[in-house]
Design a protein around this motif. Structure first.
Motif, PDB file in Angstrom:
ATOM      1  N   VAL A  23       0.839  -1.206   0.000  1.00 46.81           N
ATOM      2  CA  VAL A  23       0.000   0.000   0.000  1.00 46.81           C
ATOM      3  C   VAL A  23       0.871   1.253   0.000  1.00 46.81           C
ATOM      4  CG1 VAL A  23      -1.632   1.353   1.370  1.00 46.81           C
ATOM      5  CG2 VAL A  23      -2.005  -1.093   1.061  1.00 46.81           C
ATOM      6  N   GLN A  24       1.941   1.242   0.810  1.00 46.94           N
ATOM      7  CA  GLN A  24       2.825   2.408   0.869  1.00 46.94           C
ATOM      8  C   GLN A  24       3.512   2.658  -0.473  1.00 46.94           C
ATOM      9  OE1 GLN A  24       6.484   2.889   0.996  1.00 46.94           O
ATOM     10  NE2 GLN A  24       5.980   5.062   1.161  1.00 46.94           N
ATOM     11  N   ALA A  60       0.980   4.066  -2.883  1.00 44.31           N
ATOM     12  CA  ALA A  60       0.730   5.490  -2.646  1.00 44.31           C
ATOM     13  C   ALA A  60       1.858   6.334  -3.230  1.00 44.31           C
ATOM     14  CB  ALA A  60       0.601   5.742  -1.142  1.00 44.31           C
ATOM     15  N   SER A  61       3.102   5.843  -3.082  1.00 48.23           N
ATOM     16  CA  SER A  61       4.250   6.551  -3.644  1.00 48.23           C
ATOM     17  C   SER A  61       4.157   6.610  -5.165  1.00 48.23           C
ATOM     18  CB  SER A  61       5.542   5.843  -3.219  1.00 48.23           C
ATOM     19  OG  SER A  61       6.659   6.377  -3.886  1.00 48.23           O
ATOM     20  N   TYR A  62       3.799   5.490  -5.759  1.00 47.41           N
ATOM     21  CA  TYR A  62       3.680   5.417  -7.214  1.00 47.41           C
ATOM     22  C   TYR A  62       2.578   6.346  -7.712  1.00 47.41           C
ATOM     23  CZ  TYR A  62       3.935   3.123 -11.791  1.00 47.41           C
ATOM     24  OH  TYR A  62       4.110   2.851 -13.127  1.00 47.41           O
ATOM     25  N   THR A  63       1.468   6.392  -6.989  1.00 46.52           N
ATOM     26  CA  THR A  63       0.347   7.252  -7.373  1.00 46.52           C
ATOM     27  C   THR A  63       0.746   8.722  -7.348  1.00 46.52           C
ATOM     28  OG1 THR A  63      -1.210   5.645  -6.457  1.00 46.52           O
ATOM     29  CG2 THR A  63      -2.057   7.854  -6.873  1.00 46.52           C
ATOM     30  N   TYR A  64       1.500   9.113  -6.307  1.00 49.32           N
ATOM     31  CA  TYR A  64       1.940  10.509  -6.227  1.00 49.32           C
ATOM     32  C   TYR A  64       2.811  10.870  -7.424  1.00 49.32           C
ATOM     33  CZ  TYR A  64       4.235  14.779  -4.794  1.00 49.32           C
ATOM     34  OH  TYR A  64       4.706  16.065  -4.776  1.00 49.32           O
ATOM     35  N   LYS A  65       3.731   9.966  -7.767  1.00 47.51           N
ATOM     36  CA  LYS A  65       4.630  10.252  -8.887  1.00 47.51           C
ATOM     37  C   LYS A  65       3.853  10.383 -10.196  1.00 47.51           C
ATOM     38  CE  LYS A  65       8.514   7.805  -6.755  1.00 47.51           C
ATOM     39  NZ  LYS A  65       9.363   6.599  -6.800  1.00 47.51           N
ATOM     40  N   VAL A  66       2.840   9.540 -10.369  1.00 45.21           N
ATOM     41  CA  VAL A  66       2.048   9.594 -11.599  1.00 45.21           C
ATOM     42  C   VAL A  66       1.240  10.883 -11.676  1.00 45.21           C
ATOM     43  CG1 VAL A  66       0.102   8.532 -12.829  1.00 45.21           C
ATOM     44  CG2 VAL A  66       1.919   7.094 -11.886  1.00 45.21           C
ATOM     45  N   LEU A  67       0.670  11.296 -10.532  1.00 43.12           N
ATOM     46  CA  LEU A  67      -0.222  12.454 -10.526  1.00 43.12           C
ATOM     47  C   LEU A  67       0.505  13.786 -10.473  1.00 43.12           C
ATOM     48  CD1 LEU A  67      -3.075  11.291  -8.087  1.00 43.12           C
ATOM     49  CD2 LEU A  67      -3.250  11.664 -10.557  1.00 43.12           C
ATOM     50  N   ASN A  68       1.609  13.845  -9.725  1.00 45.33           N
ATOM     51  CA  ASN A  68       2.198  15.144  -9.407  1.00 45.33           C
ATOM     52  C   ASN A  68       3.620  15.359  -9.888  1.00 45.33           C
ATOM     53  OD1 ASN A  68      -0.045  16.085  -7.511  1.00 45.33           O
ATOM     54  ND2 ASN A  68       0.556  14.177  -6.528  1.00 45.33           N
ATOM     55  N   PHE A  69       4.318  14.289 -10.180  1.00 42.45           N
ATOM     56  CA  PHE A  69       5.745  14.433 -10.448  1.00 42.45           C
ATOM     57  C   PHE A  69       6.002  15.028 -11.835  1.00 42.45           C
ATOM     58  CE2 PHE A  69       9.688  12.588 -12.210  1.00 42.45           C
ATOM     59  CZ  PHE A  69      10.573  13.218 -11.371  1.00 42.45           C
ATOM     60  N   THR A  70       6.886  16.004 -11.852  1.00 40.15           N
ATOM     61  CA  THR A  70       7.373  16.593 -13.107  1.00 40.15           C
ATOM     62  C   THR A  70       8.888  16.720 -13.015  1.00 40.15           C
ATOM     63  OG1 THR A  70       7.231  18.894 -12.343  1.00 40.15           O
ATOM     64  CG2 THR A  70       5.247  17.932 -13.344  1.00 40.15           C
ATOM     65  N   LEU A  71       9.505  16.933 -14.159  1.00 33.90           N
ATOM     66  CA  LEU A  71      10.960  17.099 -14.148  1.00 33.90           C
ATOM     67  C   LEU A  71      11.394  18.327 -13.365  1.00 33.90           C
ATOM     68  CD1 LEU A  71      11.919  16.134 -17.815  1.00 33.90           C
ATOM     69  CD2 LEU A  71      12.321  14.820 -15.727  1.00 33.90           C
ATOM     70  N   THR A  94      -4.630   5.805   5.781  1.00 35.59           N
ATOM     71  CA  THR A  94      -4.824   4.385   5.466  1.00 35.59           C
ATOM     72  C   THR A  94      -3.706   3.545   6.054  1.00 35.59           C
ATOM     73  OG1 THR A  94      -5.907   4.988   3.380  1.00 35.59           O
ATOM     74  CG2 THR A  94      -5.115   2.722   3.601  1.00 35.59           C
ATOM     75  N   LEU A  95      -2.468   4.012   5.912  1.00 29.44           N
ATOM     76  CA  LEU A  95      -1.328   3.260   6.429  1.00 29.44           C
ATOM     77  C   LEU A  95      -1.357   3.165   7.950  1.00 29.44           C
ATOM     78  CD1 LEU A  95       1.533   4.594   4.138  1.00 29.44           C
ATOM     79  CD2 LEU A  95       0.674   2.259   4.239  1.00 29.44           C
ATOM     80  N   GLY A  97      -6.987  -3.708   0.711  1.00 29.68           N
ATOM     81  CA  GLY A  97      -6.074  -2.570   0.640  1.00 29.68           C
ATOM     82  C   GLY A  97      -5.180  -2.578  -0.593  1.00 29.68           C
ATOM     83  N   PRO A  98      -4.350  -3.626  -0.776  1.00 27.21           N
ATOM     84  CA  PRO A  98      -3.499  -3.662  -1.969  1.00 27.21           C
ATOM     85  C   PRO A  98      -4.274  -3.690  -3.282  1.00 27.21           C
ATOM     86  CG  PRO A  98      -2.678  -5.185  -0.309  1.00 27.21           C
ATOM     87  CD  PRO A  98      -4.009  -4.695   0.175  1.00 27.21           C
ATOM     88  N   VAL A  99      -5.401  -4.409  -3.299  1.00 30.17           N
ATOM     89  CA  VAL A  99      -6.210  -4.467  -4.527  1.00 30.17           C
ATOM     90  C   VAL A  99      -6.760  -3.087  -4.861  1.00 30.17           C
ATOM     91  CG1 VAL A  99      -8.306  -5.397  -5.574  1.00 30.17           C
ATOM     92  CG2 VAL A  99      -6.779  -6.908  -4.281  1.00 30.17           C
TER      93      VAL A  99
END
Length: 289
Positions: free
Chosen positions: A31-32, A35-46, A98-99, A161-163
């Motif tokens: 789950v952690q 959540a990290s992967y989701t943040y990178k997909v939604l917010n991360f830019t160069l 959640t965590l 949770g993981p699903v």
């Protein structure tokens, strides 16, 4: 005596509960990471990495560290930066709650199991590491109503949770290639996913205890088993049960050596022999002959 009871408790927590602890901890890890992967997909830019004097490797490390901090911050809005990365949640850091909820549930499960052990230790005289009473307690645990209810609740929560995390990631990237992203996420955590699946199977498919429930429980409690101290961290009572089954089959054929090897002395071996009904079986065979 207290040392042997403490050894039994240590064995119960570290070995008998190993599948439960592995299952919950790997679910939290997945789950952690989700959540990290989701943040990178939604917010991360160069732009989050383009700081003077920073390498891409250093920036990626800092970014991951900041996301982990956000995951455990208990703050809906979170902002932090280093010399090479910046992370900001604007009222969207729901993963932290959640965590923490998962952690609290895991702790509650461990305390519940510990309480079950303490209650049993207060009512049974010799719930010690090498005693038959401790062996009986762990085998009967699978049918304890409190334990069964707790396990079912944990399975529902920690599978969902993981699903749900995987589904969220795939929903976020639905306009590109969600299945490829989902597969990449699972593959990047393959070790955790494998441990999660193995421990889940172990909880869903405990040892077949059919034979155990036709044995004489009272006599079985009086047996003293021969066990090395290193088994406190390695071998569970399910493994001992399988050895007893195999040794019982040999004893039924006339070879009592494997059964005696499991017991602390001839008296205990005889009690185990009788508790398994082998004495009666032997007498019946002699009468038939």
């Amino acid at each position: 005596m207290l040392l042997l009871v403490a050894a039994a408790f240590l064995h119960f927590v570290l070995v008998e509960m190993r599948s439960l602890l592995t299952f919950t901890s790997t679910a939290i890890y997945i789950v952690q990471k989700g959540a990290s992967y989701t943040y990178k997909v939604l917010n991360f830019t160069l732009d989050d990495m383009c700081f003077q004097g920073c390498t891409i490797h250093k920036a990626a490390q800092d970014l991951e560290s900041l996301i982990v901090q956000a995951s455990w911050s208990l703050q809906k809005s979170f902002y932090a930066r280093t010399d090479c990365a910046v992370v900001e949640y604007n009222n969207t850091n729901y993963g932290t709650f959640t965590l923490v909820l998962c952690i609290l549930v895991m702790v509650a499960a461990v305390l519940t199991c510990a309480a079950i052990f303490v209650v049993e230790a207060r009512s049974v005289k010799n719930l010690e590491m090498f005693s038959g009473a401790y062996f009986v307690f762990t085998l009967k645990l699978e049918r304890n109503k409190v334990y069964k209810t707790m396990i079912r609740a944990l399975l529902c929560l920690f599978v969902a949770g993981p699903v749900a995390c995987l589904g969220l990631v795939m929903y976020v990237v639905r306009d590109s290639d969600p299945f490829a992203v989902g597969l990449n996420l699972v593959w990047s955590q393959i070790t955790g996913v494998a441990l999660f699946c193995v421990s889940l199977y172990s909880l869903l498919k405990p040892v077949d205890d059919t034979e155990f429930y036709i044995w004489n429980e009272g006599m079985l409690c009086d047996v003293s088993f021969r066990r090395n101290w290193h088994t406190i961290l390695s071998s569970g009572n399910d493994a001992l049960y399988r050895k007893i089954i195999c040794a019982g089959l040999e004893a039924g054929r006339g070879n009592r050596a494997p059964l005696e090897a499991l017991c602390d002395g001839p008296a205990s071996a005889q009690k185990l022999f009788e508790a398994m009904g082998l004495q009666q079986h032997q007498q019946q065979q002699q009468q038939q002959q």
